[in-house]
Design a protein around this motif. Structure first.
Motif, PDB file in Angstrom:
ATOM      1  N   LYS A 290       0.820  -1.210   0.000  1.00 26.20           N
ATOM      2  CA  LYS A 290       0.000   0.000   0.000  1.00 26.20           C
ATOM      3  C   LYS A 290       0.855   1.263   0.000  1.00 26.20           C
ATOM      4  CE  LYS A 290      -2.557  -0.876   3.612  1.00 26.20           C
ATOM      5  NZ  LYS A 290      -3.603  -0.675   4.640  1.00 26.20           N
ATOM      6  N   CYS A 291       1.956   1.251   0.739  1.00 23.77           N
ATOM      7  CA  CYS A 291       2.799   2.452   0.801  1.00 23.77           C
ATOM      8  C   CYS A 291       3.394   2.783  -0.563  1.00 23.77           C
ATOM      9  CB  CYS A 291       3.911   2.270   1.831  1.00 23.77           C
ATOM     10  SG  CYS A 291       3.351   2.303   3.560  1.00 23.77           S
ATOM     11  N   GLY A 292       3.674   1.744  -1.349  1.00 24.61           N
ATOM     12  CA  GLY A 292       4.287   1.960  -2.658  1.00 24.61           C
ATOM     13  C   GLY A 292       3.374   2.607  -3.669  1.00 24.61           C
ATOM     14  N   VAL A 293       2.059   2.435  -3.516  1.00 21.39           N
ATOM     15  CA  VAL A 293       1.117   2.970  -4.499  1.00 21.39           C
ATOM     16  C   VAL A 293       0.222   4.062  -3.923  1.00 21.39           C
ATOM     17  CG1 VAL A 293       1.083   0.812  -5.802  1.00 21.39           C
ATOM     18  CG2 VAL A 293      -0.585   1.154  -3.966  1.00 21.39           C
ATOM     19  N   CYS A 294       0.411   4.400  -2.677  1.00 19.59           N
ATOM     20  CA  CYS A 294      -0.470   5.360  -2.006  1.00 19.59           C
ATOM     21  C   CYS A 294      -0.295   6.771  -2.570  1.00 19.59           C
ATOM     22  CB  CYS A 294      -0.189   5.375  -0.506  1.00 19.59           C
ATOM     23  SG  CYS A 294      -1.234   6.502   0.436  1.00 19.59           S
ATOM     24  N   GLU A 295      -1.400   7.491  -2.708  1.00 19.82           N
ATOM     25  CA  GLU A 295      -1.323   8.875  -3.207  1.00 19.82           C
ATOM     26  C   GLU A 295      -0.610   9.793  -2.218  1.00 19.82           C
ATOM     27  OE1 GLU A 295      -4.988  11.230  -3.217  1.00 19.82           O
ATOM     28  OE2 GLU A 295      -5.993   9.528  -2.247  1.00 19.82           O
ATOM     29  N   TYR A 296      -0.451   9.348  -0.969  1.00 22.70           N
ATOM     30  CA  TYR A 296       0.244  10.146   0.048  1.00 22.70           C
ATOM     31  C   TYR A 296       1.665   9.636   0.287  1.00 22.70           C
ATOM     32  CZ  TYR A 296      -4.423  11.944   0.995  1.00 22.70           C
ATOM     33  OH  TYR A 296      -5.657  12.521   0.878  1.00 22.70           O
ATOM     34  N   LYS A 297       2.228   8.966  -0.715  1.00 19.53           N
ATOM     35  CA  LYS A 297       3.557   8.373  -0.563  1.00 19.53           C
ATOM     36  C   LYS A 297       4.624   9.426  -0.260  1.00 19.53           C
ATOM     37  CE  LYS A 297       5.543   6.582  -4.252  1.00 19.53           C
ATOM     38  NZ  LYS A 297       5.887   5.616  -5.305  1.00 19.53           N
ATOM     39  N   ILE A 298       4.462  10.628  -0.818  1.00 18.74           N
ATOM     40  CA  ILE A 298       5.454  11.679  -0.606  1.00 18.74           C
ATOM     41  C   ILE A 298       5.245  12.361   0.742  1.00 18.74           C
ATOM     42  CG2 ILE A 298       6.430  13.821  -1.492  1.00 18.74           C
ATOM     43  CD1 ILE A 298       6.990  11.320  -3.169  1.00 18.74           C
ATOM     44  N   GLN A 299       4.001  12.735   1.050  1.00 21.03           N
ATOM     45  CA  GLN A 299       3.738  13.398   2.331  1.00 21.03           C
ATOM     46  C   GLN A 299       3.930  12.457   3.507  1.00 21.03           C
ATOM     47  OE1 GLN A 299       1.651  13.474  -0.373  1.00 21.03           O
ATOM     48  NE2 GLN A 299       0.246  15.215  -0.223  1.00 21.03           N
ATOM     49  N   CYS A 300       3.585  11.181   3.322  1.00 19.84           N
ATOM     50  CA  CYS A 300       3.594  10.224   4.427  1.00 19.84           C
ATOM     51  C   CYS A 300       4.575   9.091   4.122  1.00 19.84           C
ATOM     52  CB  CYS A 300       2.174   9.691   4.676  1.00 19.84           C
ATOM     53  SG  CYS A 300       2.080   8.325   5.847  1.00 19.84           S
ATOM     54  N   GLY A 301       4.127   8.113   3.384  1.00 24.76           N
ATOM     55  CA  GLY A 301       5.003   6.985   3.043  1.00 24.76           C
ATOM     56  C   GLY A 301       5.141   5.965   4.147  1.00 24.76           C
ATOM     57  N   GLY A 302       4.552   6.256   5.311  1.00 25.41           N
ATOM     58  CA  GLY A 302       4.625   5.319   6.424  1.00 25.41           C
ATOM     59  C   GLY A 302       5.949   5.358   7.150  1.00 25.41           C
ATOM     60  N   CYS A 303       5.943   4.858   8.353  1.00 27.21           N
ATOM     61  CA  CYS A 303       7.167   4.665   9.127  1.00 27.21           C
ATOM     62  C   CYS A 303       7.910   3.472   8.551  1.00 27.21           C
ATOM     63  CB  CYS A 303       6.796   4.429  10.593  1.00 27.21           C
ATOM     64  SG  CYS A 303       8.139   3.846  11.633  1.00 27.21           S
ATOM     65  N   ARG A 304       9.210   3.598   8.348  1.00 30.28           N
ATOM     66  CA  ARG A 304       9.980   2.496   7.775  1.00 30.28           C
ATOM     67  C   ARG A 304      10.414   1.482   8.841  1.00 30.28           C
ATOM     68  NH1 ARG A 304       8.510   0.988   3.931  1.00 30.28           N
ATOM     69  NH2 ARG A 304       6.726   2.286   4.379  1.00 30.28           N
ATOM     70  N   ALA A 305      10.447   1.899  10.101  1.00 32.42           N
ATOM     71  CA  ALA A 305      10.849   0.962  11.159  1.00 32.42           C
ATOM     72  C   ALA A 305       9.770  -0.075  11.421  1.00 32.42           C
ATOM     73  CB  ALA A 305      11.164   1.725  12.443  1.00 32.42           C
ATOM     74  N   ARG A 306       8.505   0.332  11.355  1.00 31.10           N
ATOM     75  CA  ARG A 306       7.419  -0.572  11.743  1.00 31.10           C
ATOM     76  C   ARG A 306       7.308  -1.799  10.829  1.00 31.10           C
ATOM     77  NH1 ARG A 306       4.047   4.469  13.614  1.00 31.10           N
ATOM     78  NH2 ARG A 306       3.631   4.740  11.396  1.00 31.10           N
ATOM     79  N   PRO A 307       7.359  -1.648   9.481  1.00 27.63           N
ATOM     80  CA  PRO A 307       7.329  -2.868   8.660  1.00 27.63           C
ATOM     81  C   PRO A 307       8.551  -3.752   8.880  1.00 27.63           C
ATOM     82  CG  PRO A 307       7.715  -0.924   7.288  1.00 27.63           C
ATOM     83  CD  PRO A 307       7.326  -0.434   8.648  1.00 27.63           C
ATOM     84  N   TYR A 308       9.703  -3.135   9.155  1.00 29.00           N
ATOM     85  CA  TYR A 308      10.900  -3.940   9.398  1.00 29.00           C
ATOM     86  C   TYR A 308      10.754  -4.751  10.681  1.00 29.00           C
ATOM     87  CZ  TYR A 308      15.699  -5.340  10.190  1.00 29.00           C
ATOM     88  OH  TYR A 308      16.817  -6.084  10.416  1.00 29.00           O
ATOM     89  N   ILE A 309      10.208  -4.121  11.724  1.00 26.12           N
ATOM     90  CA  ILE A 309      10.006  -4.821  12.997  1.00 26.12           C
ATOM     91  C   ILE A 309       9.017  -5.965  12.831  1.00 26.12           C
ATOM     92  CG2 ILE A 309       9.079  -4.566  15.338  1.00 26.12           C
ATOM     93  CD1 ILE A 309      10.183  -1.653  15.238  1.00 26.12           C
ATOM     94  N   GLN A 310       7.962  -5.733  12.054  1.00 25.64           N
ATOM     95  CA  GLN A 310       6.918  -6.743  11.902  1.00 25.64           C
ATOM     96  C   GLN A 310       7.329  -7.880  10.978  1.00 25.64           C
ATOM     97  OE1 GLN A 310       3.160  -6.284   9.490  1.00 25.64           O
ATOM     98  NE2 GLN A 310       2.238  -6.321  11.530  1.00 25.64           N
ATOM     99  N   SER A 311       7.949  -7.554   9.854  1.00 25.95           N
ATOM    100  CA  SER A 311       8.177  -8.584   8.825  1.00 25.95           C
ATOM    101  C   SER A 311       9.633  -8.728   8.390  1.00 25.95           C
ATOM    102  CB  SER A 311       7.339  -8.262   7.588  1.00 25.95           C
ATOM    103  OG  SER A 311       7.800  -7.057   6.972  1.00 25.95           O
ATOM    104  N   GLY A 312      10.487  -7.796   8.810  1.00 29.03           N
ATOM    105  CA  GLY A 312      11.868  -7.826   8.350  1.00 29.03           C
ATOM    106  C   GLY A 312      12.074  -7.156   7.007  1.00 29.03           C
TER     107      GLY A 312
END
Length: 323
Positions: A290-312
């Motif tokens: 979802k982060c890769g195709v989200c229209e808010y990818k530039i403003q937001c893009g999500g936290c990068r630590a959280r997916p790494y903690i959850q899935s590596g």
């Protein structure tokens, strides 16, 4: 190359050397946090060295040891910004989970730092314990004449069940309340800051229309069309900041436990410029889900630590996404 002994407790000389390395690499600001950075031996001397080099230097503390005398030492060292954290705006709740009397020590530290002439932030982390405390926290900061009120998004460090974690719905409710209450309280502070929650920009846009300003850390004001948005918007890990642990490991941010190098053995500037992991993080075309195709990818893009903690997968979708 000669082996370097890496200890979990640097000497003052090693700290001075680290500050010099950061300065030589072109770093403009350093922030001491923890744990509790003020228990560091010769902290004032180390901070003074950083400020003498012209580095913008700040410290985040629980305030336990900041009496009037120590607050003056902080000011005299050249530090101008101190952030004091509390667990809760409610004294009884705060002291139940921290040490008894800790709340009052934090409040006294705020007052002592203000009296010393420091710019003072009061901070709280958005957890299940304080999900109904947004306005109470802002009222407390106002009563203490704080310059800044900071809300930290809570980032669990494992996939285990965490009683402090908020559900996505609970987090969204808090962030929306912060946006609303900011309009009421912004005249009372230099800034009301939300940290580690790039998704607040999406919420703000949804609440104020598609042509709204970016609203993220410090509710920074850039219109969507400005070229700086690509640099300012979204998660700061590995783009604006790097973290250094007590063993010298260099990380994208304090919560992002991917070792990029070590400050004692590696060239800091080389890590910043050439590290492959940082290159992946900085190119948003690499992001997945979802982060890769989200229209808010530039403003937001999500936290990068959280997916790494959850899935590596540091390029994956943020599991706490509010979309």
């Amino acid at each position: 190359m000669k082996d370097v002994e890496i200890s979990n407790e640097f000497t003052t000389e090693q700290w001075i050397n680290i500050i010099d390395k950061l300065y030589d690499a072109g770093v403009s600001a350093v922030s001491f946090s923890g744990g509790e950075p003020l228990i560091l031996k010769d902290f004032i001397k180390i901070a003074n060295h950083a400020t003498n080099l012209g580095l913008s230097t700040s410290v985040a503390s629980n305030g336990a040891i900041i009496d009037k005398e120590y607050a003056k030492k902080l000011y005299d060292s050249g530090i101008k910004y101190v952030e004091i954290s509390i667990l809760s705006s409610n004294e009884a709740k705060n002291d139940l989970y921290r040490k008894k009397g800790s709340f009052q020590k934090s409040i006294d530290a705020v007052k002592n730092c203000k009296d010393a002439g420091l710019c003072v932030a009061l901070s709280i982390t958005m957890t299940n314990l304080v999900k109904d405390e947004v306005e109470e926290f802002l009222k407390l900061g106002k009563s203490l004449r704080c310059d800044v009120c900071t809300f930290f998004n809570y980032i669990p460090m494992s996939n285990d069940e965490d009683p402090l974690s908020l559900s996505n719905a609970e987090k969204e409710k808090i962030l929306k309340e912060i946006i609303i209450k900011k309009e009421k309280y912004e005249k009372d502070f230099k800034e009301i800051v939300v940290v580690q929650a790039p998704e607040i920009s999406k919420l703000y846009c949804n609440m104020h229309g598609s042509d709204c300003e970016l609203k993220q850390i410090g509710f920074t004001k850039f219109t969507k069309s400005e070229y700086l948005l690509d640099y300012v918007g979204g998660c700061f890990a590995g783009r604006f900041i790097l973290a250094i642990t007590t063993s010298g490991d260099i990380l994208p941010c304090p919560f992002f436990r991917v070792k990029l190098g070590n400050i004692l053995t590696d060239n800091f500037l080389d890590v910043w410029v050439h590290n492959k992991t940082l290159g992946l993080l900085r190119d948003r075309n690499n992001w997945k889900g979802k982060c890769g195709v989200c229209e808010y990818k530039i403003q937001c893009g999500g936290c990068r630590a959280r997916p790494y903690i959850q899935s590596g997968d540091l390029l994956g979708s943020d599991p706490s996404c509010l979309a």
